[in-house]
Design a protein around this motif. Structure first.
Motif, PDB file in Angstrom:
ATOM      1  N   ILE A  68       0.864  -1.172   0.000  1.00  0.00           N
ATOM      2  CA  ILE A  68       0.000   0.000   0.000  1.00  0.00           C
ATOM      3  C   ILE A  68       0.905   1.228   0.000  1.00  0.00           C
ATOM      4  N   PHE A  69       0.619   2.160  -0.901  1.00  0.00           N
ATOM      5  CA  PHE A  69       1.301   3.453  -0.933  1.00  0.00           C
ATOM      6  C   PHE A  69       0.267   4.547  -0.756  1.00  0.00           C
ATOM      7  N   VAL A  70       0.640   5.592  -0.028  1.00  0.00           N
ATOM      8  CA  VAL A  70      -0.148   6.822  -0.013  1.00  0.00           C
ATOM      9  C   VAL A  70       0.790   7.918  -0.498  1.00  0.00           C
ATOM     10  N   ILE A  71       0.301   8.651  -1.496  1.00  0.00           N
ATOM     11  CA  ILE A  71       1.086   9.715  -2.119  1.00  0.00           C
ATOM     12  C   ILE A  71       0.360  11.027  -1.860  1.00  0.00           C
ATOM     13  N   ASP A  72       1.095  12.034  -1.395  1.00  0.00           N
ATOM     14  CA  ASP A  72       0.463  13.311  -1.064  1.00  0.00           C
ATOM     15  C   ASP A  72       0.209  14.168  -2.307  1.00  0.00           C
ATOM     16  N   LYS A  73      -0.350  15.346  -2.103  1.00  0.00           N
ATOM     17  CA  LYS A  73      -0.713  16.244  -3.205  1.00  0.00           C
ATOM     18  C   LYS A  73       0.477  16.667  -4.046  1.00  0.00           C
ATOM     19  N   GLU A  74       1.658  16.667  -3.439  1.00  0.00           N
ATOM     20  CA  GLU A  74       2.882  17.073  -4.149  1.00  0.00           C
ATOM     21  C   GLU A  74       3.572  15.904  -4.847  1.00  0.00           C
ATOM     22  N   GLY A  75       3.010  14.723  -4.721  1.00  0.00           N
ATOM     23  CA  GLY A  75       3.586  13.554  -5.392  1.00  0.00           C
ATOM     24  C   GLY A  75       4.630  12.807  -4.583  1.00  0.00           C
ATOM     25  N   LYS A  76       4.727  13.111  -3.289  1.00  0.00           N
ATOM     26  CA  LYS A  76       5.681  12.404  -2.433  1.00  0.00           C
ATOM     27  C   LYS A  76       5.002  11.246  -1.714  1.00  0.00           C
ATOM     28  N   ILE A  77       5.758  10.180  -1.543  1.00  0.00           N
ATOM     29  CA  ILE A  77       5.251   9.017  -0.814  1.00  0.00           C
ATOM     30  C   ILE A  77       5.265   9.355   0.674  1.00  0.00           C
ATOM     31  N   ILE A  78       4.089   9.283   1.297  1.00  0.00           N
ATOM     32  CA  ILE A  78       4.006   9.574   2.732  1.00  0.00           C
ATOM     33  C   ILE A  78       3.708   8.318   3.547  1.00  0.00           C
ATOM     34  N   TYR A  79       3.402   7.224   2.855  1.00  0.00           N
ATOM     35  CA  TYR A  79       3.130   5.962   3.539  1.00  0.00           C
ATOM     36  C   TYR A  79       3.452   4.833   2.584  1.00  0.00           C
ATOM     37  N   GLU A  80       4.128   3.825   3.117  1.00  0.00           N
ATOM     38  CA  GLU A  80       4.439   2.630   2.338  1.00  0.00           C
ATOM     39  C   GLU A  80       4.393   1.448   3.289  1.00  0.00           C
ATOM     40  N   ALA A  81       3.626   0.444   2.926  1.00  0.00           N
ATOM     41  CA  ALA A  81       3.553  -0.763   3.758  1.00  0.00           C
ATOM     42  C   ALA A  81       3.624  -1.980   2.848  1.00  0.00           C
ATOM     43  N   ILE A  82       4.768  -2.652   2.888  1.00  0.00           N
ATOM     44  CA  ILE A  82       4.953  -3.890   2.143  1.00  0.00           C
ATOM     45  C   ILE A  82       4.623  -5.022   3.099  1.00  0.00           C
ATOM     46  N   SER A  83       3.657  -5.846   2.719  1.00  0.00           N
ATOM     47  CA  SER A  83       3.270  -6.957   3.588  1.00  0.00           C
ATOM     48  C   SER A  83       4.403  -7.968   3.647  1.00  0.00           C
ATOM     49  N   THR A  84       4.890  -8.234   4.846  1.00  0.00           N
ATOM     50  CA  THR A  84       5.992  -9.190   4.992  1.00  0.00           C
ATOM     51  C   THR A  84       5.518 -10.618   4.780  1.00  0.00           C
ATOM     52  N   GLU A  85       4.226 -10.873   5.010  1.00  0.00           N
ATOM     53  CA  GLU A  85       3.607 -12.162   4.696  1.00  0.00           C
ATOM     54  C   GLU A  85       2.530 -11.876   3.652  1.00  0.00           C
ATOM     55  N   ILE A  86       2.775 -12.306   2.442  1.00  0.00           N
ATOM     56  CA  ILE A  86       1.915 -11.976   1.306  1.00  0.00           C
ATOM     57  C   ILE A  86       0.478 -12.456   1.498  1.00  0.00           C
ATOM     58  N   SER A  87       0.275 -13.533   2.218  1.00  0.00           N
ATOM     59  CA  SER A  87      -1.070 -14.087   2.358  1.00  0.00           C
ATOM     60  C   SER A  87      -1.880 -13.423   3.475  1.00  0.00           C
TER      61      SER A  87
ATOM     62  N   ALA B  22      -3.330   2.911   6.590  1.00  0.00           N
ATOM     63  CA  ALA B  22      -3.262   3.485   5.241  1.00  0.00           C
ATOM     64  C   ALA B  22      -4.377   4.500   5.032  1.00  0.00           C
ATOM     65  N   LEU B  23      -5.583   4.165   5.465  1.00  0.00           N
ATOM     66  CA  LEU B  23      -6.718   5.072   5.282  1.00  0.00           C
ATOM     67  C   LEU B  23      -6.546   6.353   6.091  1.00  0.00           C
ATOM     68  N   GLU B  24      -6.010   6.244   7.287  1.00  0.00           N
ATOM     69  CA  GLU B  24      -5.755   7.436   8.110  1.00  0.00           C
ATOM     70  C   GLU B  24      -4.757   8.359   7.411  1.00  0.00           C
ATOM     71  N   LYS B  25      -3.684   7.788   6.876  1.00  0.00           N
ATOM     72  CA  LYS B  25      -2.687   8.594   6.144  1.00  0.00           C
ATOM     73  C   LYS B  25      -3.339   9.278   4.947  1.00  0.00           C
ATOM     74  N   ALA B  26      -4.158   8.544   4.231  1.00  0.00           N
ATOM     75  CA  ALA B  26      -4.827   9.106   3.047  1.00  0.00           C
ATOM     76  C   ALA B  26      -5.763  10.242   3.450  1.00  0.00           C
ATOM     77  N   LYS B  27      -6.549  10.057   4.515  1.00  0.00           N
ATOM     78  CA  LYS B  27      -7.456  11.108   4.976  1.00  0.00           C
ATOM     79  C   LYS B  27      -6.697  12.353   5.383  1.00  0.00           C
ATOM     80  N   ASN B  28      -5.583  12.158   6.079  1.00  0.00           N
ATOM     81  CA  ASN B  28      -4.787  13.296   6.553  1.00  0.00           C
ATOM     82  C   ASN B  28      -4.046  14.021   5.430  1.00  0.00           C
ATOM     83  N   ALA B  29      -3.928  13.393   4.277  1.00  0.00           N
ATOM     84  CA  ALA B  29      -3.214  14.002   3.147  1.00  0.00           C
ATOM     85  C   ALA B  29      -4.101  14.942   2.337  1.00  0.00           C
ATOM     86  N   ARG B  30      -5.399  14.951   2.634  1.00  0.00           N
ATOM     87  CA  ARG B  30      -6.326  15.796   1.864  1.00  0.00           C
ATOM     88  C   ARG B  30      -6.076  17.250   2.113  1.00  0.00           C
TER      89      ARG B  30
END
Length: 163
Positions: free
Chosen positions: A128-147, A155-163
């Motif tokens: 999951i990536f969240v990218i802010d209005k300026e195009g910078k990555i502000i959140y990245e979460a790579i699942s260490t266990e794919i399943s 992720a949703l909190e970061k996205a809401k706060n980026a508005r």
């Protein structure tokens, strides 16, 4: 970078972009064959949900959850990316009654630009990536266990706060 798939170690090739850096642009097609560029959303926060295979249980759950949440959050663009074919994605959307922006990376350009391809699986990592209005990555979460499902709330909190 190594992650696991049901406990078995697999390797992600490439270098993932880091939080605080500009998100690499990409151009992928959606289900109507329109080319979608990340740069099209300049000035708008973007949440990118990357799933290995839309036709698996966890990927399906993840995609449906973000689709539901997208309807509740104004001012944030939600995109799902997988390397399934357009037909596989369209069939999944029809079966699940989901109407959303889903992009297919069948040629691997997104996976390469973001360092997310897992050769042993022939799939992208769950990220999951969240990218802010300026195009910078502000959140990245790579699942260490794919399943396993990602942390939706973080992720949703970061996205809401980026508005």
């Amino acid at each position: 970078m190594k992650v696991t798939k049901k406990g078995e170690e697999v390797e992600i090739i490439g270098v993932q972009p880091e939080v605080g850096t500009k998100a690499p642009n990409f151009s992928l097609k959606n289900l109507t064959d329109e080319v979608v560029n990340l740069s099209d959303f300049s000035g708008t926060p973007v949440l990118i949900s990357v799933v290995p295979d839309i036709d698996t249980r966890v990927c399906s759950l993840q995609t449906k959850r973000f689709n539901e949440e997208a309807a509740k959050i104004e001012g944030v663009k939600f995109i799902t990316i997988s390397n399934n074919t357009k037909e596989e994605q369209a069939n999944w959307c029809a079966a699940e009654g989901v109407d959303m922006e889903i992009l297919h990376d069948t040629d691997g350009t997104f996976g390469e630009a973001y360092g997310l391809f897992i050769p042993a699986m022939g799939r992208l990592a769950r990220v999951i990536f969240v990218i802010d209005k300026e195009g910078k990555i502000i959140y990245e979460a790579i699942s260490t266990e794919i399943s396993e499902e990602p942390d939706y709330n973080a992720a949703l909190e970061k996205a809401k706060n980026a508005r």
